[in-house]
Design a protein around this motif. Structure first.
Motif, PDB file in Angstrom:
ATOM      1  N   LEU A  76       0.842  -1.245   0.093  1.00  0.00           N
ATOM      2  CA  LEU A  76       0.046  -0.128   0.084  1.00  0.00           C
ATOM      3  C   LEU A  76       0.689   1.285   0.158  1.00  0.00           C
ATOM      4  CD1 LEU A  76      -3.188   0.649   2.064  1.00  0.00           C
ATOM      5  CD2 LEU A  76      -1.481   2.355   1.997  1.00  0.00           C
ATOM      6  N   GLY A  77       0.694   2.079  -0.964  1.00  0.00           N
ATOM      7  CA  GLY A  77       1.463   3.436  -0.847  1.00  0.00           C
ATOM      8  C   GLY A  77       0.408   4.604  -0.897  1.00  0.00           C
ATOM      9  N   ASN A  78       0.980   5.624  -0.297  1.00  0.00           N
ATOM     10  CA  ASN A  78       0.234   6.772  -0.304  1.00  0.00           C
ATOM     11  C   ASN A  78       1.073   8.070  -0.938  1.00  0.00           C
ATOM     12  OD1 ASN A  78      -1.673   8.843   0.390  1.00  0.00           O
ATOM     13  ND2 ASN A  78      -0.382   9.475   2.155  1.00  0.00           N
ATOM     14  N   SER A  79       0.443   8.597  -2.083  1.00  0.00           N
ATOM     15  CA  SER A  79       1.325   9.652  -2.875  1.00  0.00           C
ATOM     16  C   SER A  79       2.635   9.265  -3.152  1.00  0.00           C
ATOM     17  CB  SER A  79       1.334  10.873  -1.827  1.00  0.00           C
ATOM     18  OG  SER A  79       1.832  11.977  -2.676  1.00  0.00           O
ATOM     19  N   LEU A  80       3.779   9.727  -2.538  1.00  0.00           N
ATOM     20  CA  LEU A  80       5.113   9.218  -2.968  1.00  0.00           C
ATOM     21  C   LEU A  80       5.477   7.922  -2.699  1.00  0.00           C
ATOM     22  CD1 LEU A  80       7.920  10.205  -3.824  1.00  0.00           C
ATOM     23  CD2 LEU A  80       8.536  10.539  -1.372  1.00  0.00           C
ATOM     24  N   GLY A  81       4.656   7.449  -1.500  1.00  0.00           N
ATOM     25  CA  GLY A  81       5.086   5.957  -1.178  1.00  0.00           C
ATOM     26  C   GLY A  81       4.547   5.016  -2.150  1.00  0.00           C
ATOM     27  N   CYS A  82       3.630   5.489  -3.112  1.00  0.00           N
ATOM     28  CA  CYS A  82       3.287   4.739  -4.434  1.00  0.00           C
ATOM     29  C   CYS A  82       4.410   4.403  -5.158  1.00  0.00           C
ATOM     30  CB  CYS A  82       2.375   5.249  -5.220  1.00  0.00           C
ATOM     31  SG  CYS A  82       0.615   5.859  -4.178  1.00  0.00           S
TER      32      CYS A  82
END
Length: 271
Positions: free
Chosen positions: A131-137
């Motif tokens: 699971l990524g959020n924003s840059l974490g994607c």
């Protein structure tokens, strides 16, 4: 040397690291290692009503550019029926108690060490959601591409994924000397470039999109689905900007997409 300088500039444009203490609620801090220095991770253990579930399913999370692993919580496990989800998040290098300087170039290799360490600690070969959020994607897709043959990655959830070249270029257009930024943008490490990693990823994917996102416009996020070489589903959170909180009704829409992902991942998982 020139590439290193350009990447330092790009780091300053994108990354927002912090090191101040952040309270951890309901989880446990675990220290791993990357390149000889601590790599901080946070673990939320799922309820074990059925003791024959071993190893548990894993959700491995990657926060955004200003995110901290301490705040990650149990989402989206709290939207999924069942009791066998363990949730992990991290602080990448330069964030919180993780060593080294915050760097886009270091983030990809550190993420591989993080996921490898989580899997080794869990034991066995548990099904994994990234699971990524924003840059974490960008980090999640690098992991999916790199570890596809080694880990049972069952599915991927991306929230507001940023094609960094396009996003940084769009912001640079607002300022004088914007053409000088192009060599800096071109120094983006391939591991953090969604246009490079996404075409190699075939696992089922859910894109959660803030419909009024001003930082990463929806048409930019849709490029990720064009690049993706696998089944995918999109959930549009109407009226939401990039950092705005999700409503209970919107969480129900996300939960329905997660049911699709769970069913699809179980069916399409390679033997």
């Amino acid at each position: 040397m020139i590439t290193a300088i350009r990447r330092r500039i790009l780091d300053r444009c994108i990354l927002r690291p912090t090191r101040h203490p952040v309270a951890l609620t309901g989880g446990q801090r675990i220290d791993f290692e990357h390149d000889g220095k601590p790599l901080e991770a946070f673990f939320h253990r799922g309820i074990r009503e059925h003791h024959d579930v071993s190893p548990p399913r894993l959700i491995i999370k990657f926060p955004g550019t200003a995110g901290r692993g301490e705040r990650a919580g149990r989402f989206p496990a709290d939207l999924i029926a069942g009791d066998a989800w363990d949730v992990w998040s991290w602080n990448p290098p330069g964030y919180g108690g993780s060593g080294h300087r915050a760097s886009l170039n270091r983030m990809g290799p550190a993420a591989i060490d993080y996921v490898d360490s989580v899997v080794q600690r869990t034991g066995g070969q548990p099904p994994i959601w990234l699971l990524g959020n924003s840059l974490g994607c960008c980090v999640a897709m690098h992991v999916a591409k790199t570890l596809a043959a080694e880990c049972p990655i069952d599915g991927i959830v991306l929230k507001n994924p940023p094609p960094l070249r396009d996003v940084v270029g769009r912001i640079a257009e607002r300022y004088p000397g914007r053409r000088l930024m192009q060599p800096v943008i071109d120094s983006l490490p391939p591991a953090m470039d969604l246009s490079v990693t996404t075409p190699h990823v075939k696992r089922p994917l859910v894109l959660v999109q803030s419909g009024a996102d001003r930082l990463v416009p929806p048409e930019y996020q849709d490029r990720v689905l064009m690049w993706h070489d696998g089944p995918h589903e999109k959930v549009v959170l109407q009226g939401l900007d990039h950092h705005e909180l999700v409503s209970p009704e919107q969480n129900r829409a996300i939960a329905r997409a997660l049911v699709w992902l769970l069913e699809r991942a179980t069916v399409s998982r390679p033997l």
